[in-house]
Design an enzyme around this catalytic site. Structure first.
Site, PDB file in Angstrom:
ATOM      1  CD  GLU A  81      74.919  40.913 -39.281  1.00  0.00           C
ATOM      2  OE1 GLU A  81      75.334  41.665 -40.183  1.00  0.00           O
ATOM      3  OE2 GLU A  81      74.159  39.949 -39.492  1.00  0.00           O
ATOM      4  CE  LYS A 258      73.879  42.479 -44.104  1.00  0.00           C
ATOM      5  NZ  LYS A 258      74.205  41.871 -42.793  1.00  0.00           N
ATOM      6  CG  ASP A 274      86.080  54.014 -49.752  1.00  0.00           C
ATOM      7  OD1 ASP A 274      84.968  53.570 -49.435  1.00  0.00           O
ATOM      8  OD2 ASP A 274      86.228  55.060 -50.400  1.00  0.00           O
ATOM      9  CG  HIS A 372      72.008  36.010 -36.403  1.00  0.00           C
ATOM     10  ND1 HIS A 372      71.566  37.225 -35.987  1.00  0.00           N
ATOM     11  CD2 HIS A 372      72.830  36.232 -37.449  1.00  0.00           C
ATOM     12  CE1 HIS A 372      72.102  38.157 -36.754  1.00  0.00           C
ATOM     13  NE2 HIS A 372      72.875  37.586 -37.646  1.00  0.00           N
TER      14      HIS A 372
END
Ligand code: NAD
Length: 415
Positions: A81, A258, A274, A372
């Site tokens: 991202e 998030k 992980d 962004h």
């Protein structure tokens, strides 16, 4: 097309790849992409997971400016991202002006669970398990002399009663110090070893024998000051409002978290750890009070400066899993210069906090879309077919025009 692919797993990698390319209708060029293993060579990849046909490269970036407990770190981040690495670096730069992050991590204690069904006399069974805990701990530790040699091992046994739709289960928890390992395999092995013994003691039947990712004894925390009262009062108010919404509303808290995990997952992945385990633990911890909450807190201190804090389970290792098999992960750990799993957890918590602050600052100010979209424009240009110098040229034009879209990128390329 029949996806059952009998015997597929037995084929060598090149034959699997050929078969899949044919079945999936890949062109020769597309199939050739799968052959490019890069630093993760084919034999290593083939031993890491099953049915390997290729490798999936991700960009690896370095977040700058991180100072944690007085030490500077180059933080590797593997992520697809745009803007995450830039935002983390930006958040860390601001915190750095105030001395950086203060972070701490608990001892690396993981919990294993052994579920016992059909236990008739629960209070008696609990007492018997407690009485046998010394020998049960020794039995658990006999599974992993290497872990014990490095100072880890099973420390304690606890017993819980869990009422369910299928009756009451006795659930035995093993508290295991996993040293510099994440510890899932180590703990699962101990759980499986103890299960028959617990069946004998309780008369019940052992069902599940596995660790929990809700690693409540393995929390990491970080704290930093981000904004000075005198210079940033309106922005501080806006950030506090943003945090308060996350605190009050699960819809916002989910996206807030998030953003935290954007940074955390990228470091976890880059170090061969992980990230699903971290994700599961983080979100469960966010909801531990019964209401889903933000993983960070923002408030003003006595001087009115903006302070941020984070706390979450961070079960990561420097040995075990892919940490020592993935060559890039090994290089990333070396770059990072962490000497223990706890030190890595401190850096990871700090990255989560920096990431979250940067996102809140942007959201509470001009919004995240401009920054962004500027980074995203390059991806759009690549997806539309731009190559080499065309990528930046098309991206810059779309940004100037305030029209970042696939259709505009295609027009610019054909024009
Ligand atoms: P592992 O078994 O590969 O390595 C851990 C072992 O390394 C220890 O048991 C110990 O014997 C040895 N060791 C050597 N030096 C050590 C040191 N300094 N400190 C501690 N141990 C040392 O891996 P693991 O950490 O037990 O398990 C991690 C793996 O398990 C990951 O790949 C994860 O994806 C996977 N996994 C996760 C889950 C889950 O999260 N629910 C479930 C199953 C498996």
């Amino acid at each position: 097309m029949d996806s059952s692919l009998s015997g597929f797993y037995k084929l060598p990698v090149n034959e699997r790849r050929k078969k899949i390319a044919e079945l999936g209708g890949l062109t020769a060029d597309e199939a050739a992409l799968l052959e490019r293993f890069g630093a993760l060579d084919e034999p290593t990849a083939d031993r890491m997971i099953e049915n390997v046909i290729g490798a999936f490269p991700l960009p690896l970036g370095i977040a700058t400016n991180f100072k944690v407990n007085g030490k500077d770190y180059l933080v590797p981040m593997a992520i697809e991202e745009p803007s995450v690495v830039a935002a983390a670096s930006h958040g860390a730069k601001i915190a750095r002006e105030f001395g950086g992050f203060e972070a701490s991590a608990d001892e690396p204690i993981m919990l294993g669970q052994i579920q016992l069904a059909g236990v008739k006399k629960i209070p008696e069974a609990k007492k018997k398990i407690t009485a046998a805990s010394g020998s049960l701990i020794s039995l658990a530790n006999s599974c992993d002399p290497v872990l014990v040699k490095f100072g880890g091992g099973c420390r304690k046994i606890e017993v819980r009663e869990v009422k369910s739709k299928r009756g009451t289960f006795l659930v035995v928890h093993l508290l295991v110090n996993c040293g510099d390992a994440m510890g899932a395999n180590a703990v699962n092995t101990m759980c499986e070893k103890l299960a028959p013994e617990l069946e004998k003691i309780t008369g019940g039947s052992a069902r599940l024998r596995i660790l929990t990712n809700l690693a409540i004894h393995r929390l990491a925390r970080a704290k930093a000051t981000f904004l000075r009262c005198e210079t940033c009062t309106p922005l501080i108010g806006a950030i506090l409002d943003a945090w308060a919404l996350a605190d009050a509303d699960a819809f916002r808290a989910t996206t807030h978290n998030k953003g935290v995990m954007n940074g955390i997952d990228a470091v976890v992945l880059a170090t061969g750890n992980d990230w699903r385990a971290l994700e599961a633990g983080a979100h469960a911890y966010a909801a531990i009070t019964g209401k889903y909450k933000p993983l960070t807190k923002f408030y003003t201190d006595k001087k009115g400066d903006l302070v941020g804090e984070i706390e979450l389970p961070v079960a990561v290792g420097l040995v075990g899993g892919a940490t020592k098999t993935h060559p890039v992960a090994k290089a990333c750990v070396k770059l990072l210069g962490v000497k223990s799993a706890r030190e890595l957890a401190c850096v990871i918590a700090s990255v989560g906090l920096a990431q979250n602050f940067a996102a809140l600052r942007a959201l509470a100010g001009e919004g995240i879309n401009r920054g962004h979209m500027e980074l995203h424009a390059r991806n759009v240009a690549i997806a539309a077919g731009a190559k080499g110098a065309q990528i930046d040229a098309v991206a810059e034009k779309m940004i100037r025009e305030k029209n970042v879209s696939a259709s505009r990128a295609k027009e610019l390329l054909s024009g």
